[in-house]
Write an enzyme that holds these catalytic residues in place. Structure first.
Site, mmCIF file in Angstrom:
data_model
loop_
_atom_site.group_PDB
_atom_site.id
_atom_site.type_symbol
_atom_site.label_atom_id
_atom_site.label_comp_id
_atom_site.label_asym_id
_atom_site.label_seq_id
_atom_site.Cartn_x
_atom_site.Cartn_y
_atom_site.Cartn_z
ATOM 1 C CG HIS A 89 -1.911 -0.937 1.181
ATOM 2 N ND1 HIS A 89 -3.256 -0.643 0.671
ATOM 3 C CD2 HIS A 89 -2.162 -2.165 1.819
ATOM 4 C CE1 HIS A 89 -4.182 -1.453 0.925
ATOM 5 N NE2 HIS A 89 -3.494 -2.686 1.627
ATOM 6 C CG HIS A 126 -2.711 1.876 10.499
ATOM 7 N ND1 HIS A 126 -3.919 1.310 9.994
ATOM 8 C CD2 HIS A 126 -3.054 3.313 10.601
ATOM 9 C CE1 HIS A 126 -4.890 2.005 9.751
ATOM 10 N NE2 HIS A 126 -4.390 3.276 9.950
ATOM 11 C CD GLU A 182 -7.247 7.591 10.807
ATOM 12 O OE1 GLU A 182 -7.908 6.600 11.045
ATOM 13 O OE2 GLU A 182 -5.990 7.363 10.358
ATOM 14 C CE1 TYR A 187 -13.384 2.819 2.610
ATOM 15 C CE2 TYR A 187 -13.248 1.947 4.946
ATOM 16 C CZ TYR A 187 -12.475 2.701 3.935
ATOM 17 O OH TYR A 187 -11.209 2.805 4.083
ATOM 18 C CG HIS A 212 -7.122 2.276 13.472
ATOM 19 N ND1 HIS A 212 -6.356 3.051 14.111
ATOM 20 C CD2 HIS A 212 -7.169 2.368 12.095
ATOM 21 C CE1 HIS A 212 -6.086 3.858 13.404
ATOM 22 N NE2 HIS A 212 -6.542 3.638 12.280
#
Length: 480
Positions: free
Chosen positions: A320, A363, A369, A378, A399
């Site tokens: 990623h 991470h 956020e 989603y 998370h």
């Protein structure tokens, strides 16, 4: 094409029918014209020949108009950050009847310092089901503002707030001015028909707009309407740098649209102007329409952007790339290495990385956020994460997905595939720690992410004890 058609498209490019039809810049149901570009200097006249040439403030202006400058930066700010606009109007904004303080809106907040007893600090991963739109009573955009979380204080000129708006009624003979900061508005249900001093913006789900500090506007709606707002203080939104991407990609400057002049001139027509200053609300009455601007020029102009035009980039080999590749707009902080706020979107795109763990990796991120969903669904969130919902994670709280998703993603490479079809989620991200308002903290829509979802994360390492012991023994004997 219908509103639903735009929600189902993979990208704006598919509306152009491979060049078989004339290309168009706005959705067919958008009633207004616009000027394209970002951070440009624009000009617009509702009546040709109105703007004075060669100077800004002549002794006499055509049609007896008044010149009024709106200055949004220090007078001596460097040219590339100097923000201003000249407005040529029937009556200047100074023609008003004074200010009166309005009752506090108990559902809004501006001071997010932990010393404020109306805000809360928590490392818990929180979420909110969609907030209910009022029914049985008329609520306009201003009265429907509700604050969720934020950081700082507007009087300190650095910080931000996140809000939702829940309304069902158009603003009537009423305009709003945010004297604290810039509003980035994200409609989720229902379109916003926004009248500004510079002209009109039509903003529907899948689009965003930015109304900057000090600019007057009025919001008309057609039925139940809901959305999100990111408010920044002491900074302004800009396009993120592209670095090695080069000249193109992400949100392209030419896809941002600015209004054209459209005036409304009336006599002895009482209007109320609501000012937000330091988080407090004040009312000023005047006997003329605040949208009486015949012509204007400058670079301090509201704008809108269609999120389906965002050009996603990503890995075409392995791993990623950091989520900064999804950034539409950013607002700088005083720390050159950490933005005050980023607005990121997660929209339809291809997922192609090979030999790669495809879900978001586990991470812990220094950023706060706050995530929302405009339409669709989603992956990686619960069934309760519906359009209109909110999910919040503070800095350095770990998370990631449950073990079932980890185990599945750790097997053979999945095929090349499109992800997030017919969906746009977004994130308000900040380098600053958020506190949560009373309104959000005490809401019956609030729920917590259940940490039990990670209880079955298996210790796979211990299953290899014999193999590991053999390797370590060989190392000790100098054989490895």
């Amino acid at each position: 094409m219908s509103t639903q058609d735009f929600q189902n498209i993979f990208h704006w490019a598919s509306t152009q029918k491979d060049g078989s039809i004339p290309s168009f810049a706005t959705r067919p149901n958008d009633p207004y014209k616009y000027q394209p570009g970002f951070n440009n200097s624009f000009e617009s006249e509702a009546i040709p020949g109105t703007i004075p040439r060669g100077q800004n403030s002549p002794r006499s202006i055509r049609f007896g108009l008044y010149a009024e400058q709106m200055t949004a930066s220090a007078f001596v700010a460097p040219r590339h950050v100097n923000k201003k606009a000249w407005l040529y109007r029937s009556r200047p904004a100074v023609a008003h009847q004074g200010f009166t303080e309005l009752p506090d809106n108990v559902d809004t907040e501006s001071n997010f310092l932990p010393l404020n007893s109306r805000v809360h600090v928590s490392p818990t991963q929180l979420a909110w089901k969609p907030f209910e739109i009022p029914a049985g009573q008329d609520v306009d955009f201003v009265d429907g503002l509700k604050t969720i979380a934020g950081s700082g204080d507007p009087t300190l000129r650095e910080g931000l707030a996140t809000h939702v708006f829940l309304c069902n009624k158009s603003m009537t003979k009423r305009a709003f001015v945010n004297s604290d900061g810039d509003f980035l508005i994200v409609p989720q249900q229902g379109a916003l028909d926004i009248q500004t001093e510079f002209g009109f913006l039509y903003v529907q789900p899948g689009e965003i707009c930015v109304i900057q500090r000090g600019q007057r506007f009025r919001v008309s709606v057609n039925g139940p309407t809901r959305g999100y707002i990111l408010e920044v203080w002491g900074s302004s939104f800009e396009l993120p740098e592209l670095g090695p991407l080069g000249a193109n990609g992400l949100a392209n400057a030419r896809d941002f649209l600015h209004p054209v002049a459209a005036y409304e001139v009336t006599k002895d027509d009482p209007w109320n102007i609501v000012y937000k200053l330091g988080g407090k609300f004040f009312n000023s009455t005047q006997k003329h329409c605040p949208f009486d601007v015949i012509a204007w020029h400058g670079n301090y102009v509201p704008y809108k952007y269609d999120l389906t035009k965002f050009v996603n980039v990503g890995s075409i080999s392995v791993d990623h790339i950091d989520p900064s590749i999804f950034c539409v707009l950013t607002a700088r902080s005083r720390d050159p290495a950490a933005p005050l706020a980023d607005f990121l979107i997660f929209s339809p795109r291809w997922d192609v990385a090979s030999h790669t763990y495809r879900p978001p990796y586990y991470h812990r991120n220094c950023a706060s956020e706050l995530m929302g969903l405009i339409y669709g669904d989603y992956g990686g969130r619960s069934d309760e994460f519906q359009p209109g919902s909110i999910s919040f994670e503070c800095g350095f709280v770990p998370h990631g997905v449950a073990y079932e998703q980890f185990a599945e993603a750790s097997k053979a490479d999945p095929p090349v595939m499109q992800i997030s079809p017919a969906s746009i989620a977004f994130m308000f991200e900040s380098s600053r720690a958020f506190t949560i308002t009373d309104y959000a903290w005490n809401s019956d829509r609030k729920h917590e992410h259940d940490p039990k979802m990670w209880d079955d994360l298996v210790d796979n390492f211990s299953k290899h004890k014999i193999e590991v012991d053999e390797i370590l023994a060989a190392v000790a004997k100098g054989k490895a």
